[in-house]
Design a protein around this motif. Structure first.
Motif, mmCIF file in Angstrom:
data_model
loop_
_atom_site.group_PDB
_atom_site.id
_atom_site.type_symbol
_atom_site.label_atom_id
_atom_site.label_comp_id
_atom_site.label_asym_id
_atom_site.label_seq_id
_atom_site.Cartn_x
_atom_site.Cartn_y
_atom_site.Cartn_z
ATOM 1 N N GLU A 100 -37.701 -5.544 -24.013
ATOM 2 C CA GLU A 100 -37.781 -6.696 -23.125
ATOM 3 C C GLU A 100 -36.510 -7.526 -23.250
ATOM 4 N N ASP A 101 -36.276 -8.367 -22.259
ATOM 5 C CA ASP A 101 -35.087 -9.206 -22.252
ATOM 6 C C ASP A 101 -35.242 -10.385 -23.198
ATOM 7 N N LEU A 102 -34.126 -10.790 -23.781
ATOM 8 C CA LEU A 102 -34.028 -12.045 -24.508
ATOM 9 C C LEU A 102 -33.073 -12.913 -23.708
ATOM 10 N N TYR A 103 -33.285 -14.211 -23.699
ATOM 11 C CA TYR A 103 -32.471 -15.131 -22.923
ATOM 12 C C TYR A 103 -31.694 -16.037 -23.863
ATOM 13 N N PHE A 104 -30.377 -16.225 -23.558
ATOM 14 C CA PHE A 104 -29.500 -17.011 -24.422
ATOM 15 C C PHE A 104 -28.637 -17.960 -23.611
ATOM 16 N N PHE A 105 -28.316 -19.092 -24.231
ATOM 17 C CA PHE A 105 -27.223 -19.936 -23.784
ATOM 18 C C PHE A 105 -26.047 -19.538 -24.659
ATOM 19 N N THR A 106 -24.887 -19.274 -24.060
ATOM 20 C CA THR A 106 -23.691 -18.932 -24.822
ATOM 21 C C THR A 106 -22.477 -19.501 -24.109
ATOM 22 N N LYS A 107 -21.427 -19.765 -24.860
ATOM 23 C CA LYS A 107 -20.185 -20.257 -24.275
ATOM 24 C C LYS A 107 -19.297 -19.068 -23.943
ATOM 25 N N LEU A 108 -18.685 -19.111 -22.757
ATOM 26 C CA LEU A 108 -17.735 -18.072 -22.387
ATOM 27 C C LEU A 108 -16.457 -18.257 -23.195
ATOM 28 N N LYS A 109 -15.789 -17.143 -23.475
ATOM 29 C CA LYS A 109 -14.525 -17.179 -24.219
ATOM 30 C C LYS A 109 -13.476 -16.439 -23.414
ATOM 31 N N LYS A 110 -12.252 -16.962 -23.447
ATOM 32 C CA LYS A 110 -11.148 -16.262 -22.813
ATOM 33 C C LYS A 110 -10.662 -15.161 -23.748
ATOM 34 N N LYS A 111 -10.090 -14.109 -23.160
ATOM 35 C CA LYS A 111 -9.584 -12.991 -23.952
ATOM 36 C C LYS A 111 -8.486 -13.443 -24.905
ATOM 37 N N SER A 112 -7.694 -14.425 -24.502
ATOM 38 C CA SER A 112 -6.675 -15.036 -25.356
ATOM 39 C C SER A 112 -6.489 -16.473 -24.874
ATOM 40 N N PRO A 113 -5.852 -17.323 -25.661
ATOM 41 C CA PRO A 113 -5.720 -18.732 -25.271
ATOM 42 C C PRO A 113 -5.084 -18.969 -23.895
ATOM 43 N N LYS A 114 -4.141 -18.122 -23.489
ATOM 44 C CA LYS A 114 -3.473 -18.307 -22.199
ATOM 45 C C LYS A 114 -4.061 -17.432 -21.098
ATOM 46 N N ALA A 115 -5.008 -16.606 -21.423
ATOM 47 C CA ALA A 115 -5.568 -15.654 -20.455
ATOM 48 C C ALA A 115 -6.471 -16.339 -19.442
ATOM 49 N N LYS A 116 -6.551 -15.741 -18.260
ATOM 50 C CA LYS A 116 -7.491 -16.196 -17.239
ATOM 51 C C LYS A 116 -8.769 -15.378 -17.291
ATOM 52 N N ARG A 117 -8.680 -14.185 -17.855
ATOM 53 C CA ARG A 117 -9.838 -13.292 -17.919
ATOM 54 C C ARG A 117 -10.791 -13.722 -19.038
ATOM 55 N N ILE A 118 -12.086 -13.524 -18.780
ATOM 56 C CA ILE A 118 -13.140 -13.909 -19.731
ATOM 57 C C ILE A 118 -13.538 -12.697 -20.568
ATOM 58 N N GLU A 119 -13.738 -12.920 -21.853
ATOM 59 C CA GLU A 119 -14.197 -11.868 -22.774
ATOM 60 C C GLU A 119 -15.620 -11.469 -22.403
ATOM 61 N N ARG A 120 -15.878 -10.172 -22.344
ATOM 62 C CA ARG A 120 -17.220 -9.656 -22.044
ATOM 63 C C ARG A 120 -17.722 -8.723 -23.128
ATOM 64 N N ARG A 121 -16.944 -8.501 -24.153
ATOM 65 C CA ARG A 121 -17.317 -7.579 -25.224
ATOM 66 C C ARG A 121 -18.298 -8.264 -26.186
ATOM 67 N N ILE A 122 -19.363 -7.565 -26.507
ATOM 68 C CA ILE A 122 -20.362 -8.057 -27.456
ATOM 69 C C ILE A 122 -20.362 -7.097 -28.634
ATOM 70 N N GLY A 123 -19.828 -7.535 -29.762
ATOM 71 C CA GLY A 123 -19.705 -6.653 -30.919
ATOM 72 C C GLY A 123 -18.839 -5.469 -30.538
ATOM 73 N N ILE A 124 -19.341 -4.262 -30.757
ATOM 74 C CA ILE A 124 -18.598 -3.071 -30.348
ATOM 75 C C ILE A 124 -18.967 -2.633 -28.942
ATOM 76 N N GLY A 125 -19.956 -3.320 -28.355
ATOM 77 C CA GLY A 125 -20.397 -2.995 -26.998
ATOM 78 C C GLY A 125 -19.813 -3.965 -26.007
ATOM 79 N N ARG A 126 -20.380 -3.963 -24.785
ATOM 80 C CA ARG A 126 -19.962 -4.927 -23.789
ATOM 81 C C ARG A 126 -21.125 -5.195 -22.840
ATOM 82 N N CYS A 127 -21.131 -6.371 -22.272
ATOM 83 C CA CYS A 127 -22.191 -6.766 -21.340
ATOM 84 C C CYS A 127 -21.963 -6.070 -20.010
#
Length: 99
Positions: A66-93
């Motif tokens: 079943e699904d779990l629901y979370f509030f989480t803060k988005l993170k940029k891939k690097s401080p100057k990057a425009k792209r958002i990190e989507r990797r979760i541990g060794i996986g990805r969303c």
């Protein structure tokens, strides 16, 4: 302490309910019910199955898969990057609510 729901009752909110009830309460500082939506750094080093194990005992009704629901803060891939990190541990969303 988690809530106990009657047999057969599941937490299956629509997107509108998640935004209108839970996200609205979160951003306005109102209390949220325990065991429904959690706060977690999903884009850290913890793997999806480790997050599941950590939170499954606190959820209102938890059945494997079943699904779990979370509030989480988005993170940029690097401080100057425009792209958002989507990797979760060794996986990805993979979008949506599923891992």
């Amino acid at each position: 302490m988690s809530l106990v729901m009657p047999v057969g009752l599941k937490f299956l909110p629509t997107d509108a309910e998640l935004v209108g009830c839970y996200l609205y309460k979160k951003v306005t500082g109102m209390a949220l019910p325990n065991g429904v939506v959690f706060e977690c750094d999903l884009y850290g080093k913890e793997n999806p199955w480790e997050i599941w194990e950590r939170y499954k005992q606190n959820v209102v009704k938890c059945v494997e898969g079943e699904d779990l629901y979370f509030f989480t803060k988005l993170k940029k891939k690097s401080p100057k990057a425009k792209r958002i990190e989507r990797r979760i541990g060794i996986g990805r969303c993979m979008g949506g609510r599923k891992w």
